[in-house]
Design a protein around this motif. Sequence first.
Motif, mmCIF file in Angstrom:
data_model
loop_
_atom_site.group_PDB
_atom_site.id
_atom_site.type_symbol
_atom_site.label_atom_id
_atom_site.label_comp_id
_atom_site.label_asym_id
_atom_site.label_seq_id
_atom_site.Cartn_x
_atom_site.Cartn_y
_atom_site.Cartn_z
ATOM 1 N N UNK A 165 20.710 11.297 8.440
ATOM 2 C CA UNK A 165 19.575 12.114 8.875
ATOM 3 C C UNK A 165 18.256 11.502 8.415
ATOM 4 N N UNK A 166 18.345 10.715 7.347
ATOM 5 C CA UNK A 166 17.168 10.187 6.671
ATOM 6 C C UNK A 166 17.398 8.731 6.310
ATOM 7 N N UNK A 167 16.390 7.883 6.550
ATOM 8 C CA UNK A 167 16.419 6.502 6.094
ATOM 9 C C UNK A 167 15.498 6.340 4.898
ATOM 10 N N UNK A 168 15.994 5.691 3.862
ATOM 11 C CA UNK A 168 15.210 5.343 2.687
ATOM 12 C C UNK A 168 15.116 3.823 2.662
ATOM 13 N N UNK A 169 13.914 3.299 2.811
ATOM 14 C CA UNK A 169 13.726 1.864 3.055
ATOM 15 C C UNK A 169 12.854 1.291 1.941
ATOM 16 N N UNK A 170 13.415 0.369 1.169
ATOM 17 C CA UNK A 170 12.738 -0.154 -0.012
ATOM 18 C C UNK A 170 12.225 -1.573 0.249
ATOM 19 N N UNK A 171 10.942 -1.705 0.537
ATOM 20 C CA UNK A 171 10.271 -2.992 0.744
ATOM 21 C C UNK A 171 11.046 -3.889 1.714
ATOM 22 N N UNK A 172 11.173 -3.475 2.970
ATOM 23 C CA UNK A 172 12.004 -4.220 3.918
ATOM 24 C C UNK A 172 11.427 -5.561 4.338
ATOM 25 N N UNK A 173 10.142 -5.802 4.079
ATOM 26 C CA UNK A 173 9.505 -7.044 4.537
ATOM 27 C C UNK A 173 9.059 -7.942 3.389
ATOM 28 N N UNK A 174 9.500 -7.652 2.172
ATOM 29 C CA UNK A 174 8.958 -8.338 0.998
ATOM 30 C C UNK A 174 9.190 -9.843 1.029
ATOM 31 N N UNK A 175 10.299 -10.301 1.602
ATOM 32 C CA UNK A 175 10.631 -11.729 1.580
ATOM 33 C C UNK A 175 10.542 -12.366 2.957
ATOM 34 N N UNK A 176 9.850 -11.710 3.877
ATOM 35 C CA UNK A 176 9.797 -12.185 5.253
ATOM 36 C C UNK A 176 8.401 -12.658 5.624
ATOM 37 N N UNK A 177 8.340 -13.571 6.589
ATOM 38 C CA UNK A 177 7.049 -14.033 7.072
ATOM 39 C C UNK A 177 6.401 -12.944 7.930
ATOM 40 N N UNK A 178 5.102 -13.066 8.236
ATOM 41 C CA UNK A 178 4.401 -11.994 8.951
ATOM 42 C C UNK A 178 5.015 -11.621 10.298
#
Length: 289
Positions: A165-178
């Motif tokens: 029902x709920x997504x908890x997303x912890x820094x999903x782009x921290x290691x990715x390019x723009x």
Amino acid sequence: MLTLSGVGKRYPTGDQALADIELSLPKGQVLALIGPSGAGKSTLIRCVNRLVEPTQGSIRLDDQELTRLSGGALRRARRSMGMIFQEYALVDRLSVMENVLSGRLGYVGFWRSFWRRYPQRDVAEAFRLLERVGLPHAIDKRADALSGGQRQRVGIARALLQSPKLLLVDEPTASLDPKTSRQIMRLIRELCAERELAAIINIHDVALARQFADRIVGLRAGRIVFDGMPQELDNEILTRIYGEEDWDSAADQAEPEGGEVVAAESVKHKREESTRLAELKPAISGGGV
């Protein structure tokens, strides 16, 4: 749908990570958590699914008081909260399909998961999700053969296989390019819309938060200092959240598009699998399988 009332977290060292958090999240809303490092963003997300135990306050998901649950009741409640990790939390030696199917650990029981005997309907849904996140060609690849963006897509598919029902997303782009960061955020946003999922996304990139979130909450020193719409996030509010900065100049100096951050990915891949599993299992199976 999700309501936090007076939530606080104080560690045994005496450090106050969160204080008097009041927050309500309706069904289908995508909320971005922003703030400086150490502001309490990851702690807040992990208090919701009890990977971190709050020391005070109430956390309710629908009609359940999460802070009072334990044992089997907590495991069942965690099924409805899909977690997407900064470091992906994949098992490198397993295939993409096997990693996605681990999202059903909280449902199938120990022995069926040990022998990887998942119901056919779960396998069929895993195929559909991998198609949706753009990885139908990678089903049999080992996780350690994937790029950072691909690994994050596997993590998204795994979380969705829980039927949360709920997504908890912890820094999903921290290691990715723009460019890849925007693709991942766009994918999360589209999937939430398609499935009427609420999401809390801890993110450092203010521009991405403005572009893809319905609502932004700013934390500083464990307290909410801003709660509003993306268009309300002006330089004055950014200063309140982060401190003094020439925000116009900072925006002009944004990193150009390019390849993924190879050095960072190399470090991530060298993490021990035991460390990943220790974090992964409680989030996707409710504390054990």
